[in-house]
Design an enzyme around this catalytic site. Structure first.
Site, mmCIF file in Angstrom:
data_model
loop_
_atom_site.group_PDB
_atom_site.id
_atom_site.type_symbol
_atom_site.label_atom_id
_atom_site.label_comp_id
_atom_site.label_asym_id
_atom_site.label_seq_id
_atom_site.Cartn_x
_atom_site.Cartn_y
_atom_site.Cartn_z
ATOM 1 N N ASP A 159 0.834 -1.195 0.000
ATOM 2 C CA ASP A 159 0.000 0.000 0.000
ATOM 3 C C ASP A 159 0.871 1.247 0.000
ATOM 4 O O ASP A 159 1.943 1.262 -0.610
ATOM 5 C CB ASP A 159 -0.924 -0.045 1.229
ATOM 6 C CG ASP A 159 -2.250 0.628 1.000
ATOM 7 O OD1 ASP A 159 -2.286 1.867 1.003
ATOM 8 O OD2 ASP A 159 -3.247 -0.095 0.826
ATOM 9 N N ASP A 205 -2.580 0.508 18.238
ATOM 10 C CA ASP A 205 -3.499 -0.608 18.029
ATOM 11 C C ASP A 205 -3.021 -1.572 16.947
ATOM 12 O O ASP A 205 -3.746 -2.474 16.551
ATOM 13 C CB ASP A 205 -4.898 -0.091 17.684
ATOM 14 C CG ASP A 205 -6.002 -1.006 18.222
ATOM 15 O OD1 ASP A 205 -5.719 -1.806 19.126
ATOM 16 O OD2 ASP A 205 -7.142 -0.911 17.728
ATOM 17 N N HIS A 209 -3.053 5.719 4.006
ATOM 18 C CA HIS A 209 -3.996 4.728 3.503
ATOM 19 C C HIS A 209 -3.682 3.333 4.035
ATOM 20 O O HIS A 209 -4.567 2.605 4.519
ATOM 21 C CB HIS A 209 -3.950 4.761 1.972
ATOM 22 C CG HIS A 209 -5.003 3.986 1.276
ATOM 23 N ND1 HIS A 209 -4.817 2.686 0.870
ATOM 24 C CD2 HIS A 209 -6.254 4.324 0.886
ATOM 25 C CE1 HIS A 209 -5.906 2.255 0.253
ATOM 26 N NE2 HIS A 209 -6.799 3.227 0.253
ATOM 27 N N ASP A 267 -5.992 5.210 12.296
ATOM 28 C CA ASP A 267 -5.529 6.377 11.556
ATOM 29 C C ASP A 267 -4.160 6.766 12.102
ATOM 30 O O ASP A 267 -3.800 6.392 13.228
ATOM 31 C CB ASP A 267 -6.531 7.528 11.735
ATOM 32 C CG ASP A 267 -6.167 8.762 10.914
ATOM 33 O OD1 ASP A 267 -5.574 8.601 9.833
ATOM 34 O OD2 ASP A 267 -6.467 9.876 11.374
ATOM 35 N N SER A 292 -10.975 -0.235 -1.113
ATOM 36 C CA SER A 292 -9.776 -0.277 -0.264
ATOM 37 C C SER A 292 -10.094 -0.827 1.114
ATOM 38 O O SER A 292 -9.212 -1.381 1.785
ATOM 39 C CB SER A 292 -9.190 1.132 -0.109
ATOM 40 O OG SER A 292 -8.602 1.569 -1.298
ATOM 41 N N ASP A 296 -17.053 -7.914 -39.124
ATOM 42 C CA ASP A 296 -17.680 -6.657 -38.743
ATOM 43 C C ASP A 296 -18.613 -6.859 -37.542
ATOM 44 O O ASP A 296 -19.309 -7.871 -37.447
ATOM 45 C CB ASP A 296 -18.506 -6.095 -39.903
ATOM 46 C CG ASP A 296 -17.636 -5.491 -40.986
ATOM 47 O OD1 ASP A 296 -16.423 -5.321 -40.745
ATOM 48 O OD2 ASP A 296 -18.160 -5.200 -42.072
ATOM 49 N N ASN A 313 -20.425 8.724 -32.368
ATOM 50 C CA ASN A 313 -20.458 7.308 -32.677
ATOM 51 C C ASN A 313 -19.320 6.960 -33.644
ATOM 52 O O ASN A 313 -18.832 7.813 -34.383
ATOM 53 C CB ASN A 313 -21.814 6.954 -33.300
ATOM 54 C CG ASN A 313 -22.002 5.455 -33.424
ATOM 55 O OD1 ASN A 313 -21.435 4.691 -32.649
ATOM 56 N ND2 ASN A 313 -22.794 5.032 -34.400
#
Length: 740
Positions: free
Chosen positions: A237, A246, A277, A458, A498, A608, A722
């Protein structure tokens, strides 16, 4: 008597009104008997387990005359509701009851603690078994022996006592394998708000409540000693704060690595003031449990290592962290990252082919390689800064990003996870990428304001991290008291796929601890087979054009082997208890992996692709009778607006898997950006346990002949014309992964 104590007047009256005293000649054997002379009454307290009717002789005297008389004690039925527990899977004991003669016991076994006792499932365990009960024997004296299967949830048995044509029923609770009975389930102060572990309908510091019971079903596992002990989870990460209060007890000393500073501490440095993160990801997997701090990980005793791959994403770092030197001892490798690009990335982009070869070689040469768990992505509505301006309500239900757009997600060796929120009625997290490479779903939450997110670790300190103080105000969720007491070391606003991946990694660690013989394939197979089917009312997504309809997202599909699959949820929401139970109840290991070559269609040449819902097909014959674990489809096609294209694979059993839903925002043609030899890859898990032999059909459908509109964050619109020329399909080939 309705309970085991009887108080009753004695049948003696003195005609002169003199005071009467009493003497008991013979005391009962079945309880305590006493006489109150003042009130001329007796009290009898029957011993529980008493089964006798007894006659008591007494002498009454007024001081002059005396008389002998008898009192007959007829105990009424009493059966005491009780709870029994054991350190193993056998519970023995004796029920406490009061009855007369001719005692007989019968019983109904209740499935679990959510099933009311008034709904008996079976009347005789010897005739029909429920999953948790192996045998139950009860004797006429109330003694019993219950033998449960491994890691049973609480077992409730309604026992009925019959005596003298009367009956009484009590519910008896049995708890097996109570190995951690001294732990306090609520010793982690944030645990009571961690809805993904035990959903009681809490709000998790948001404005809305979760759906009670909608969680990954940890059940009794932590109390039963299944906590991920001795299982190593590598967090690949942004880093990992290895000294976090903790996490520190679970972090393996010296096993983490910082590829920027080239040392063993990937903690964020003093200049990084945002959240880390990887630290929050690690807390969801293995925050230390029962320590009076923060919350709890899914596997609160698992071992952790962390790597800041996302800060140094070169190929050598990829090798070292995805089964190479730095992670060779890992049992699980968690990858909470992904790519969002306006093209389906081909196999020759960003060294994906090289990475796939490395991972495959790792799995072939390492005796017990790691299970690699990966986030699906967060692009349901947005991709590369754009959202789709939908032409219909149905189109709005299709994802902007498909999971297979990233070849890492289309690798058989990655286990891809989608995200769920706390609302069982609309369970897919609003942002979650989905697709046929998703094997199962896990909890990711929403954003933590209107609806619950995830509560996790955190970066410590109120001057940094997701939780912090700015201008005298706390940010990062939770409440001010919690933020102050914990010095902003936790957040209630973490989310994304995540979050879903590390929760799944934690469940994998629990399974691995419960059965150390399992391979990585067995673990994820068990997780898929035991997942809970959710969103049962999901309606297929149907597009309309020129009076015709096309089922762009079929929803739940039952394959030829009887397994139900959904592109959004894979095989469903992971279920920790049922997974551990399957792993420990005579599970048969998967045979060695067989990986076929890519088998192509016999018809070669460009075709096609018409702009209608009929599409074109190529057929591929597979002759080997492999039992399927997954299949890969490789396509060589050219189309100027790839968003129009839907891709299907149909098995010989008739199972239809939409491996690329249309109207996504991968609109760029890969051949224009990565070379004309660019091929795109799709993985599908929809065919699990089917037999591969037979004719497979690959179908390509161009679903849109109109202008497509997208908009950026400022609502500036962009029109995507298109395609001027018809798209071309050059080749299609299928590879099968499975076993004999």
């Amino acid at each position: 008597m309705g309970n085991n104590t009887l108080v009753q007047k004695l049948p003696i009256i003195d005609k002169d009104g003199d005071k009467v005293t009493y003497k008991v000649i013979n005391l009962p054997q079945s309880g305590d008997f006493s006489v109150d002379d003042e009130n001329s009454e007796f009290t009898f307290t029957a011993n529980l387990s008493s089964i006798k009717e007894e006659v008591i002789s007494l002498i009454a005297s007024d001081g002059i005359d005396e008389t002998e008389f008898e009192v007959t004690l007829k105990p009424e039925l009493v059966l005491k509701p009780e709870e029994f527990e054991s350190l193993n899977n056998i519970v023995e004991g004796k029920l406490e009851f009061v009855a007369g003669a001719d005692v007989e016991f019968s019983y109904n076994v209740i499935s679990d603690d959510n099933t009311p006792s008034i709904i008996p499932l079976i009347s005789d365990v010897n005739r029909a078994k429920i999953p948790d009960v192996n045998s139950f024997v009860i004797n006429d004296d109330g003694s019993f022996k219950l033998t449960a299967l491994p890691y049973s949830e609480p077992i409730y048995i309604d026992v009925t006592l019959t005596s003298n044509n009367k009956t009484v029923t009590a519910q008896i609770k049995y708890l097996t394998e109570q190995k951690n009975i001294n732990i306090n389930a609520f010793s982690d102060p944030l645990y009571f708000q961690q809805w993904h572990l035990n959903n009681t309908g809490q709000d998790a510091y948001s404005l809305s409540n979760a759906s009670e019971g909608f969680d990954i079903n940890i059940g009794q596992l932590h109390v039963q000693g299944i906590t991920g002990k001795d299982i190593h989870v590598a967090i690949v990460d942004s880093g990992l704060e290895i000294a976090h209060e903790d996490l520190v007890e679970n972090v393996i000393p010296g096993m983490s690595y910082d590829f920027v500073e080239q040392d063993n501490d990937p903690s964020p440095n003093q200049y990084e003031t945002g959240g880390d993160h990887g630290t929050s990801v690690a807390g969801l997997t293995a925050a230390v449990g029962f320590n009076g701090k923060g919350g709890r990980g899914v596997a609160p005793s698992a071992s952790l290592s962390g790597f800041n791959f996302l800060k140094e994403q070169d190929l050598d770092v990829f090798y070292e962290t995805h089964g190479g030197e730095k992670t060779q001892t890992a049992d699980v490798i968690n990858q909470s990252y992904g790519y969002g690009f306006p093209s389906i990335l081909p196999t020759n982009a960003f060294y994906f082919e090289v990475q796939e070869v490395f991972i495959k070689n790792h799995y072939e040469v390492v005796n017990k390689p790691a299970l690699m768990i990966k986030s699906a992505g967060n692009g349901f509505h947005w991709l590369s800064g754009y959202k789709r301006i939908n032409s219909s309500e149905e189109e709005a239900r299709l994802p902007a990003q498909i999971a297979n757009s990233d070849p890492e997600n289309a690798s058989f060796y990655n286990t891809v996870v989608s995200a769920l929120n706390a609302n069982s009625d609309e369970p897919l997290s609003s942002y979650s990428t989905v697709g046929s490479s998703v094997l199962f779903a896990s909890t990711g939450g929403e954003y933590g304001v209107q609806y619950p997110a995830m509560i996790t670790t955190d970066v410590a300190g109120c001057d940094r991290g997701y939780s912090n103080i700015k201008f005298g105000k706390y940010y990062g969720g939770l409440d001010d008291e919690t933020q102050s007491e914990s010095e902003c070391s936790y957040t209630s606003m973490f989310n994304g796929t995540s979050s879903a991946a590390p929760v799944a990694s934690g469940v994998a660690a629990l399974i691995m601890q419960s059965n150390t013989d399992l391979s990585w394939r067995d673990v994820r197979y068990i997780m898929a087979k035991t997942a809970t089917k959710i969103d049962l009312d999901f309606a297929p997504v149907i597009l309309s054009q020129d009076g015709e309809q096309y089922i762009a997202e079929p929803g739940w599909v039952t394959n030829g082997a009887g397994n139900s699959y959904h592109n959004w949820y894979g095989y469903g929401m992971i279920n920790a208890v049922e997974a551990v139970q399957m792993a420990t109840r005579n599970y048969t290991l998967l045979p060695p992996l067989i990986e076929s070559e890519f088998i192509t269609s016999d018809v070669i040449g460009a075709v096609d692709i018409p702009e209608n819902f009929e599409g074109i097909t190529k057929q591929i014959e597979i002759t080997d009778d492999i039992t399927i674990e997954a299949i890969q489809l490789k396509l060589d096609l050219d189309h100027e607006r790839m968003s129009d294209i839907a891709v299907e694979v149909i098995s010989p059993s008739g199972t239809r898997s939409v491996v690329a839903t249309p109207r996504h925002l991968h609109y760029l043609n890969p051949k224009n950006y990565f070379g004309y030899d660019a091929e795109i890859l799709f993985l599908s898990h929809a065919f699990l346990d089917e037999i591969a032999a037979g004719i497979w059909t690959v179908k390509i459908v161009d679903t849109n002949k109109n202008t497509m509109k997208i908009a950026d964050y400022d609502d500036n619109e962009l029109e995507l014309s298109n395609n001027y020329f018809s798209g071309l399909l050059f080749d299609a080939s299928i590879k099968v992964y499975g076993h004999k």
